[in-house]
Design a protein around this motif. Structure first.
Motif, short mmCIF file in Angstrom:
data_model
loop_
_atom_site.label_atom_id
_atom_site.label_comp_id
_atom_site.label_asym_id
_atom_site.label_seq_id
_atom_site.Cartn_x
_atom_site.Cartn_y
_atom_site.Cartn_z
N HIS A 1 3.37 1.29 -14.51
CA HIS A 1 3.58 -0.11 -14.09
C HIS A 1 4.00 -0.20 -12.63
CE1 HIS A 1 3.18 -1.03 -18.32
NE2 HIS A 1 4.21 -0.26 -18.61
N GLY A 2 3.38 0.59 -11.77
CA GLY A 2 3.68 0.53 -10.34
C GLY A 2 4.96 1.24 -9.93
N VAL A 3 5.60 1.98 -10.85
CA VAL A 3 6.84 2.72 -10.56
C VAL A 3 6.62 4.19 -10.91
CG1 VAL A 3 9.29 2.98 -11.12
CG2 VAL A 3 8.26 0.71 -11.04
N TYR B 1 3.52 11.15 -2.49
CA TYR B 1 4.51 10.10 -2.30
C TYR B 1 5.88 10.68 -1.93
CZ TYR B 1 0.98 7.12 -4.36
OH TYR B 1 -0.18 6.44 -4.60
N PRO C 1 10.46 3.81 -6.38
CA PRO C 1 9.27 3.05 -5.97
C PRO C 1 8.21 3.95 -5.38
CG PRO C 1 10.98 2.79 -4.33
CD PRO C 1 11.60 3.58 -5.47
N VAL C 2 6.98 3.43 -5.34
CA VAL C 2 5.87 4.14 -4.70
C VAL C 2 6.04 4.00 -3.19
CG1 VAL C 2 3.38 4.28 -4.40
CG2 VAL C 2 4.35 3.73 -6.65
N LEU D 1 2.80 7.74 -13.09
CA LEU D 1 2.94 6.39 -12.54
C LEU D 1 2.87 5.39 -13.69
CD1 LEU D 1 3.15 4.80 -9.84
CD2 LEU D 1 0.67 4.59 -9.89
#
Length: 592
Positions: free
Chosen positions: A504-506, A469, A579-580, A502
């Motif tokens: 909760h999507g962050v 990422y 963020p991803v 990672l």
């Protein structure tokens, strides 16, 4: 005539406008009604045909785009020849399942068929139970045009139902055949998506004349063979359809009713699309249209008398004034609001216009402020990227190592310094991968350990799945530098730990040190203008915590940035939230 003219001259302006609007509008309505009745039939037919041609063309493009997805998926799978190797059964099944889930709108079932006959499927359990007798034929089809994608004719599959298959042979790095990848297309889903785009009925045909879409027995336009299920077109009708030329033609349908046929050009696979429209469809509304015109003419004369008067008195004049004021608007940043003197729709329109101007001005100011702030922080970063004292002391350290004949350490230190400088000066992109950012940290800490000894240690514990990422360049290095000089340096040694995972999507990155720590008050102020730690002249950059925090927020928004926690005598931990973001997102300009 003179008396009529004198009478008209003596009327008021509003009355004159009323009479003028009434006569002119009534005349135009009657002319338009006459012309529309005489041309309605031709216009309706031409419009329907044009719409059908447009829809057929767009549908053909949609089919090509959908099938392109299948081809791209096969090409991606063909690069994974390792999936055919012994011991990779679970990986192969999981990979097929992911591809099938991601492309479930067009791909129904995916298979990997090895040369020894072993088969992997995205629904392995179902395949092990019911199998698929078509796979041997599909395997042969894939080898007929070696190295290219082949497409089968429609057939019935025990796994996918009514379908057709894309097949592609897979070779390893030595060009040795490993097997064949097969994708059965979800024709039911394709039919459901095409059906709303086409008028009344349609047929999608292969180059051999086979019908791809599932036919509906409730369709009364097309002739079907009696007693056949699923429905099959009569052979004579199918032969007529094959002979139809590209464009618009006529063909005899069910019960000898004539149909208009709009046939598309063939796509890359030789498929063509034909849309059918009953000719009676063009005329069914004309009689009703004629009756509607008669009724509308009578009603229109009554309504026109009243509406023309109201239009003259209450609507036309304020609208003209409003438009004139709007036309004088040239600069939305410097503009006076329009006065609101009415409580009707015109007044509400004026108020909405004023509110719109205010919102536009606010957005312009916010955008301008954000751009200026972004440029300011970027300039600060570029101006303070490399501290000269860091270079002087590192070069002095290298000189000292050279005098001591420690050649290997000199070589490693120079290599780390060169890579670190190259990483910092690279202006191709503001973003790097997390793996590249960590590599920069390794080079930086290697130089510091050479200069100050092994009492300055660090550990990396970052989830390997995060390394791909993207992250803003020089996000972690200033945090590690801060921990080194303000945390563990006063203790003459210590440990810095960098963790990443990672949540909760962050993406959460943690920089922890076991240094002297700071108080809660100082930790709360660390990201504000009022707090500025003393910067060591031996640091690599002049980038502080506030700069890193603001750069992340400018690019990704308020929910992201830095959080600091610290306990005096125990140490400090800084959490980075980003963020991803993938490399593809960066190219598309999706920055969170």
């Amino acid at each position: 005539m003179s008396k009529l003219f004198n009478w008209y001259s003596g009327l008021g302006l509003a009355t004159k406008q009323f009479i003028y609007l009434f006569i002119v509008t009534l005349f135009l309505v009657m002319v338009l009604a006459y012309r529309n009745l005489s041309e309605a039939e031709a216009l309706l037919k031409n419009q329907v045909i044009r719409d059908a041609e447009l829809l057929v063309g767009r549908t053909n493009q949609y089919i090509d785009a959908s099938l392109d997805n299948v081809e791209n998926m096969l090409l991606l799978l063909s690069t994974r020849y390792d999936l055919f190797e012994d011991g990779n059964e679970a990986i192969a099944a999981d990979t097929l399942r992911k591809f099938a889930d991601y492309n479930n709108s067009i791909a129904k079932t995916l298979y990997l068929v090895r040369t020894d006959g072993k088969v992997y499927a995205n629904e392995q359990v179902n395949y092990d139970i019911i199998g698929n007798p078509m796979l041997p034929e599909l395997y042969k089809l894939a080898l007929e045009n070696y190295g290219a994608i082949n497409v089968s004719e429609p057939y019935y599959s025990t796994m996918s139902g009514h379908t057709l298959a894309y097949v592609l042979p897979v070779t390893d790095a030595r060009r040795q055949l490993q097997g064949v990848v097969v994708a059965e297309v979800n024709l039911d889903s394709l039919t459901e998506r095409i059906a709303p785009m086409i008028y009344q009925s349609y047929a999608l045909m292969t180059r051999d004349g086979n019908i791809i879409n599932r036919l509906d027995s409730r369709d009364k336009m097309l002739p079907y063979q009696a007693g056949a299920y699923p429905p099959v077109l009569q052979e004579s009708f199918r032969e007529q359809l094959e002979a139809v030329k590209i464009g618009v033609s006529r063909i005899e349908g069910n019960h000898h009713e004539m149909l208009a046929v709009v046939k598309s050009t063939t796509n890359r696979l030789g498929w063509s699309l034909a849309a059918f429209i009953e000719e009676d469809y063009f005329y069914q509304g004309l009689q009703q249209l004629n009756n509607n015109y008669r009724t509308a003419s009578v009603v229109w004369m009554i309504i026109l008398l009243l509406s023309a008067y109201l239009l003259s008195r209450s609507f036309t004049k304020p609208i003209r004034r409003f438009v004139e004021k709007m036309d004088r608007l040239h600069d939305v940043q410097i503009v006076a609001k329009l006065p609101v003197t009415r409580k009707d729709e015109i007044g509400r329109l004026t108020q909405s216009y004023n509110d719109m101007l205010e919102r536009i001005q606010t957005l312009l100011h916010k955008t301008k402020s954000a751009e200026e702030q972004k440029k300011e922080y970027e300039l600060k970063m570029l101006r303070s990227q490399i501290a000269p004292h860091f270079l002087y002391n590192t070069l002095a350290c290298i000189s000292s190592l050279a005098k001591q004949q420690r050649i290997d350490e000199v070589r490693d230190t120079i290599r780390s310094l060169v890579k670190l400088l190259a990483f910092s000066f690279d202006k191709q992109s503001e973003y790097v991968s997390i793996e590249e950012e960590l590599e920069g940290l390794r080079m930086y800490m290697h130089i510091q350990q050479v200069r100050y000894g092994e009492q300055y240690t660090y550990e990396l514990d970052v989830d390997p799945s995060l390394l791909q990422y993207r992250i803003l360049k020089l996000t972690l290095q200033p945090l590690v530098e801060n921990a080194l000089f303000h945390g563990i340096s006063p203790r003459n040694g210590g440990l810095i730990t960098i963790k990443g995972k990672l949540e909760h999507g962050v993406i959460r990155l943690y920089v922890r040190d076991n240094g002297i720590g700071i108080s809660r008050t100082e930790a709360r102020k660390a990201l504000h203008d009022q707090f500025e730690q003393e910067r060591s002249k031996y640091r690599f950059t002049g980038i502080g915590l506030r700069n890193v925090h603001d750069r992340i927020r400018i690019h990704h928004g308020v929910p992201y940035g830095l959080r600091i926690g610290s306990t005096p005598g125990v140490g400090t931990v800084i959490r980075v939230g980003i963020p991803v973001l993938t490399e593809n997102d960066e190219r598309l300009g999706i920055m969170g």
